[in-house]
Write a protein that holds these residues in place. Structure first.
Motif: not given
Length: 178
Positions: A25-29, A73-75, A88-94, A104-112
């Motif tokens: 996931w982290r390597n996705q463009e 992933v949430v760090t 501090a934090w960061g995240f990225y999604l599949d 995408t949008l529901p996952a983004w809202l959910g992870v945040m």
């Protein structure tokens, strides 16, 4: 969101079984484009990172799971768990998988939502910090929706490109309540 929906979207500790998913996931463009480190991360780099973070008390690596499917992933890092408590934090999604499923949008809202709740209700932080790249206007808008405040932008050189990095922060007292 009712209790059943909430239980369908959770953060759990990442395990060694998740390492391959995190790297893919982290390597996705899409994710590399909005990250300070934009090069494709090698398996060796990722293994060194995982070895360093998995037992570090100032860090947490969590998997975001929707409907029993890992999708982000949430760090949390630079955790200071004495008063005042901050981190501090960061995240990225599949991005590719979620886009393909139209989630995408529901996952983004959910992870945040889950990450902010974990920071303040799980880690009991007083302040949550992060960074966003200046060109990432969509994330900047989403951060404002969650009441993060932007600090003074700074220029950095990373992976041979000049980027604008904007610090963000959210105080416990300013967060949105569910």
């Amino acid at each position: 969101m009712n209790r059943q929906e909430s239980e369908a979207h959770v953060l759990r500790e990442a395990t060694a079984d998740d390492v391959h998913l995190m790297l893919s996931w982290r390597n996705q463009e899409t994710n590399r484009h909005v990250s300070k480190t934009s090069h494709e991360i090698t398996a060796e780099e990722h293994a060194r990172w995982w070895s360093a973070v998995r037992d570090d008390p100032s860090r947490r690596v969590l998997m975001y799971v929707r409907e029993d499917l890992p999708c982000g992933v949430v760090t949390f890092f630079d955790l200071r768990l004495e008063s005042p408590r901050s981190g501090a934090w960061g995240f990225y999604l599949d991005a590719e998988g979620l886009d393909g499923r139209g989630e995408t949008l529901p996952a983004w809202l959910g992870v945040m939502r889950e990450a902010v709740e974990y920071a303040f209700d799980g880690l009991h932080l007083d302040r949550l910090d992060g960074e966003v790249l200046g060109h990432n206007t969509v994330v900047r808008q989403m951060n404002r929706r969650f009441r993060f405040v932007e600090g003074t932008p700074r220029q950095e050189l990373s992976d041979g490109r000049e980027i604008t990095v904007i610090p963000i922060s959210l105080a416990r007292t300013d967060r949105r309540q569910r």
